[in-house]
Structures are given as structure tokens and as C-alpha cells.
Design an enzyme around this catalytic site. Structure first.
Site, PDB file in Angstrom:
ATOM      1  N   ASP A  94       0.806  -1.222   0.000  1.00 51.84           N
ATOM      2  CA  ASP A  94       0.000   0.000   0.000  1.00 51.84           C
ATOM      3  C   ASP A  94       0.839   1.271   0.000  1.00 51.84           C
ATOM      4  OD1 ASP A  94       0.668  -0.478   2.843  1.00 51.84           O
ATOM      5  OD2 ASP A  94      -0.596   1.274   3.193  1.00 51.84           O
ATOM      6  N   ASP A  97       5.646   0.342   3.295  1.00 50.44           N
ATOM      7  CA  ASP A  97       5.878  -0.897   4.031  1.00 50.44           C
ATOM      8  C   ASP A  97       5.516  -2.088   3.145  1.00 50.44           C
ATOM      9  OD1 ASP A  97       3.117  -0.848   3.942  1.00 50.44           O
ATOM     10  OD2 ASP A  97       2.884  -0.161   6.000  1.00 50.44           O
ATOM     11  N   TYR A 246      -5.723   0.717   9.072  1.00 48.90           N
ATOM     12  CA  TYR A 246      -6.838   1.027   8.184  1.00 48.90           C
ATOM     13  C   TYR A 246      -8.160   0.642   8.832  1.00 48.90           C
ATOM     14  CZ  TYR A 246      -3.512   2.064   4.473  1.00 48.90           C
ATOM     15  OH  TYR A 246      -2.512   2.629   3.729  1.00 48.90           O
ATOM     16  N   GLU A 492       5.697   9.929   3.144  1.00 45.87           N
ATOM     17  CA  GLU A 492       5.253   8.612   2.698  1.00 45.87           C
ATOM     18  C   GLU A 492       4.221   8.777   1.593  1.00 45.87           C
ATOM     19  OE1 GLU A 492       4.309   4.236   4.540  1.00 45.87           O
ATOM     20  OE2 GLU A 492       3.625   5.962   5.686  1.00 45.87           O
TER      21      GLU A 492
END
Length: 529
Positions: A94, A97, A246, A492
Site C-alpha cells: 500500500d 511498508d 486502516y 510517505e
């Protein structure tokens, strides 16, 4: 994503055939001409489009294909699902990571597909349709694997907590690859609904070029919707490890409505439309007035899709409910345009939409996408938007959407492109394990968890690999940005940040081309006069 214990407040092959006819090549040549002769201040949307699609190749998990263009990546996650006796190789990481989170991955594919549906002509004209379809198919191939039976969907591979103790290349991964699923006893209607939406949307993309694959996707989408609707519950209640990353704050009702409207679009089956209409009130579709559109909150996208049904003659009998959907869709649009009575999306001093500190750009790209779609809708139906603060034409909506994308590409106080690899000034220290460590193809020596932190994470130098096409979290509420690897709130990037931009870059490329053509024609008229 690196965020832990997020407490988020919700504000209410590809069967692509290469099309190489004269018309396409003449269009491409025109865009090349346009790129050369436009003013220095114009943005190269062709370059941005190409680079945005490269990003999804950087995020691939599994065995990479022979036509892989991002060469600093190699195979990874080849035993995913092995412990559970299921093949879960493939899909997307995603962000920075190596966990494969089902909900944001599905939303990414939905947005890629929606862009490919709405702006198909523009993407084809730019010569990028094959790459767009490959990006979608990399996700949908994984969803087919993850949907192992009608009422079982694998929700996640890897564990966020253990993954975040490591700073490794995906090719070296030593962290847990535990897989988690939803089923009849462990429901996840939000995850099932979003995955159904993604596969239904993708089925439309592949309908003409790969009808067999399109049919397969639609079959899975219908099964997943039935599963999610029959066994209702939030997926983070069944898959507890996802809560810190999430969590489904908005619940599952938006995803079920979202899936139903996509299935109606894909099948023209009235049963799905009846679902959207009959559950409009109790599921919040005509109740929630929302000021964000994201991997978690689908209401604004759903409401906009329902609004567009109003122009269909066969929907006249449903006008009352569809108008309620439209009212809420326009609340979202007006809030982005700062035209609501008090409840608007905040902006930075330089005019960037600002929803929240963490990874704010995700909300900017999705907003720009919905605004552009609604502008097109109003233009095609010869209508205006009526907000509390006045009436707005489609041109103003389109212009504002474009201003947000142009901010991303460098029209901001720092002259910084937040799309990595675009322009000369972009983030060099993106918070991304693979990009920040020497490429596995250059150095196959094993790099362990702590070794990655010790030797690579804290380096002040730029990342050795450029994460081309990634849209990072972006600046803070004052338009400030710190390009530091440990500043993951800003540096990120996530797949669902870039996904809405693919269609938008193609749209703006086409729009600029038409504008330049008109200007040239007008100048010739003046000269001849």
C-alpha cells in the site's frame, strides 16, 4: 502506512490491445508538439501521466513480469498464503511498508478503473491505456486469488506491527506473512463491498478488449456483494490487526451502497439500483453530508454517481431519491469550492485543500477527481451548480480542480513537485523501504531488519532509487514541507494517492491540447484578417 492508533474523525495480459491507428499517432504527435511549444509555466501532463503509472510497478508484490519497467525492483512475497494453504502471491504494497492491506488496495483499483472508464478516450490518445490496464489487472488478478470461495475473502497479508520493526527491501523480507480472512463467521462488509466495487468497475474497463476476463471479474463482484450484504459487519472487528492502520471508521454502509451502484453500472440490473434507492436513507446515502472522499469514506463518490443517473430517461420515476443523492453530492462539491455556509474544506494559505495533517494529498487527489467529473457532468447537461454562496459554472469547478493538480506538480510556494520524479524539485527522501535501500538487482547481499535501520533509514543522502510517480503526503497547513525520511506524515506515499491522478493527467493533457489548438486557430484568423 506508518500511522499507529489513528483516531480519525469522519466529517460528515492484460487483454488490452494496442490501438495503433493513424488517428492515435496524429494525436500523440500533436501532444508532443504541444509540449515543446507551450509556455514555460505550463505543466507537462503527458510526462506526469506516464510517471504516475510507473509508480504502481514500484509497488508490485509477487513475481514481476518480463515487461517490468521499474528495474530496481525484483520478485518478493513469493510464499504469501503458503502457511494458510492458499496462493496469495501478487497484489500491491500500500505504501512504504510491505503489508498487503485489502481495503486501500481495492479502493486504489476502483479509482484507477473509474479514471480509465471516464477518461478512456484521453488515456488512449496519450498512448497509456495499456499501462493503465496493466496496473488495474495487477490488482484484480490478486483479488481473484484472494476470493477463494463465495463467502471467503483474504483481507490482509503481513502484520503491520512486526513489519514496522523492520527496514528492509521487499526482496529480503523476513517479517511475518500471516494472512487474515473474512468469512461468514468473521464478516467484513466494507472490505467485501469495496472489493466488489473494484472488480465491477474493472469489468467495465476490460469489457471490449478482454470480455472473458471482464465476465470473470463481474462474477466475483456479484458474489462478494452478496456475501458482504448477507453477513454484515465491519472488517476491522474480524481482522483486529488492521485497526491501527486502516480502521473502518465510516462503517460498511457506504461500501455496500458504493458496490451496488458500481454493479448497476456494470450490469444494468435493476435489482442493484433498487438497493441503492431503497437503502438510501437507512444506509446514509442521502443522509450524510461529507467533506472528504477516501479509502474509508465513499459517500461523496456514491452520491456523485447516483446524481449522474438523473439524466437517464428511465430514471424519471426515481427522481425524488436521486435528487437527494445529488443534494449531498453538491454539498461535497460546494465545500471543496468554499461555497457552503460555514462547512467548507480548509485550505492552506496557497489554496491547497487541507483535510488533515496525515497524508493530506490523498484527499486532494480524490477531490480533484470528483470535481472534474462533476464539471464534465454539468457541461454535458448544460447546468450550473447552486451553492449557498452562489451559482457556479462548470468552468470554475474545472479550473479549481486543475489548480489542485497544478499545486501537486509544482505551482506552490516551494516550487516543489509532490509527484516524485516529476520536474527537477521533488522529494528525494521518500519514506519507503525499497526506494531508500540499494537495489536488490545491484546488490543481492541480504539486508536484515536492524541493518536497514542502521545503514539506510537515517542517511541524509537522497534515496538510491527514485519512486517515480508516487504522490507523497505533502505539505502541512502552512504549505511547509520537510523532505526527511523519518517525516512519514509528509514523505510517505500511498497507491490511493496517485490512483485518481492517472485519469486527471490524461484529462488535463487533452484539455490543454484543445485550448492550444483553439488559440492557434484564433491567432491565424487574426493574422489572416
Amino acid at each position: 502506512m506508518e500511522e499507529k492508533n489513528r483516531k480519525k474523525q469522519v466529517q460528515y495480459h492484460s487483454g488490452a490491445s494496442k490501438i495503433s491507428n493513424f488517428g492515435q499517432w496524429s494525436t500523440i504527435l500533436f501532444y508532443i508538439f504541444m509540449t515543446i511549444f507551450t509556455t514555460a509555466n505550463a505543466f507537462d501532463y503527458m510526462d506526469a501521466l506516464s510517471k504516475s503509472l510507473l509508480y504502481f510497478e514500484s509497488q508490485r508484490s509477487g513475481r514481476l513480469p518480463h515487461n517490468q519497467r521499474v528495474t530496481w525492483r525484483d520478485h518478493s512475497g513469493l510464499t504469501d498464503g503458503l502457511e494458510q494453504g492458499v496462493d496469495l502471491v501478487g497484489g500491491y504494497y500500500d505504501a512504504g511498508d510491505h503489508v498487503k492491506f485489502g481495503l486501500p488496495m481495492a479502493f486504489t483499483v476502483t479509482m484507477l478503473s473509474w479514471g480509465a472508464i471516464e477518461f478512456r478516450r484521453e488515456i488512449v490518445a496519450a498512448g497509456e491505456m495499456e499501462h493503465a490496464m496493466e496496473a488495474i489487472k495487477w490488482g484484480t488478478d490478486y483479488f481473484i486469488k484472494a476470493h477463494t470461495s463465495p463467502n471467503v475473502l483474504w483481507a490482509e497479508v503481513g502484520d503491520g506491527d512486526t513489519d514496522h520493526y523492520c527496514w528492509q527491501r521487499p526482496e529480503d523480507m523476513t517479517t511475518s506473512r500471516q494472512a487474515y480472512k473474512i468469512d461468514e463467521n468473521n464478516p467484513g462488509s466494507d472490505l467485501a463491498g469495496e472489493t466488489a466495487a473494484a472488480m465491477a468497475a474493472a469489468s467495465l474497463v476490460f469489457r471490449t478488449t478482454n470480455p472473458h476476463y471482464s465476465h470473470l471479474l463481474l462474477h466475483h463482484a456479484q458474489q462478494l456483494f452478496e456475501f458482504g450484504d448477507m453477513y454484515r459487519g465491519k472488517y476491522d472487528g474480524s481482522v483486529g490487526v488492521v485497526k491501527s492502520y486502516y480502521a473502518s471508521v465510516s462503517g460498511y454502509m457506504d461500501e455496500l451502497l458504493w458496490a451496488a451502484v458500481w454493479l448497476y453500472k456494470a450490469t444494468d440490473n435493476e435489482e442493484y439500483l433498487e438497493y441503492v434507492l431503497n437503502k438510501a436513507h437507512i444506509f446514509g446515502g442521502t443522509g450524510w453530508a461529507i467533506t472528504e472522499f477516501s479509502w474509508d469514506v465513499k459517500y461523496a463518490g456514491l452520491q456523485l454517481m447516483a446524481s449522474k443517473l438523473l439524466v437517464e430517461e428511465k430514471q424519471q420515476q426515481h427522481t425524488q431519491i436521486l435528487e437527494q443523492y445529488r443534494s449531498k453530492a453538491e454539498y461535497y462539491i460546494c465545500s471543496c469550492l468554499n461555497k457552503n455556509n460555514g462547512s467548507n474544506v480548509e485550505r492552506t494559505p496557497a489554496g491547497l485543500l487541507y483535510v488533515r495533517q496525515w497524508n493530506n494529498m490523498q484527499y486532494v487527489s480524490t477531490a480533484a477527481f470528483l470535481l472534474t467529473l462533476y464539471s464534465d457532468f454539468l457541461k454535458s447537461t448544460n447546468q450550473n451548480l447552486t451553492c449557498h454562496e452562489g451559482t457556479i459554472g462548470h468552468e470554475e469547478i474545472f479550473s479549481f480542480a486543475k489548480s489542485q493538480v497544478d499545486y501537486i506538480l509544482g505551482s506552490n510556494p516551494l516550487n516543489m513537485s509532490y509527484l516524485v520524479g516529476y520536474g527537477s524539485n521533488y522529494p528525494r527522501r521518500v519514506h519507503h523501504r525499497g526506494a531508500s535501500i540499494v537495489s536488490y538487482r545491484e546488490n543481492k547481499g541480504f539486508i536484515g531488519c536492524t541493518q536497514g535501520y542502521d545503514n539506510w533509514y537515517g542517511r541524509e543522502e537522497a534515496n538510491p532509487n527514485v519512486l517515480v510517480g508516487a504522490l507523497v503526503g505533502g505539505p502541512n497547513s502552512d504549505d511547509d514541507f520537510m523532505d526527511q525520511r523519518d517525516n512519514y506524515v509528509q514523505t510517505e506515499a500511498c497507491t490511493y494517492n496517485t490512483a485518481p491522478l492517472v485519469g486527471l493527467f490524461a484529462k488535463f493533457l487533452d484539455s490543454e491540447g484543445k485550448k492550444l489548438l483553439e488559440e492557434n486557430q484564433n491567432s491565424h484568423l487574426v493574422a489572416s484578417y
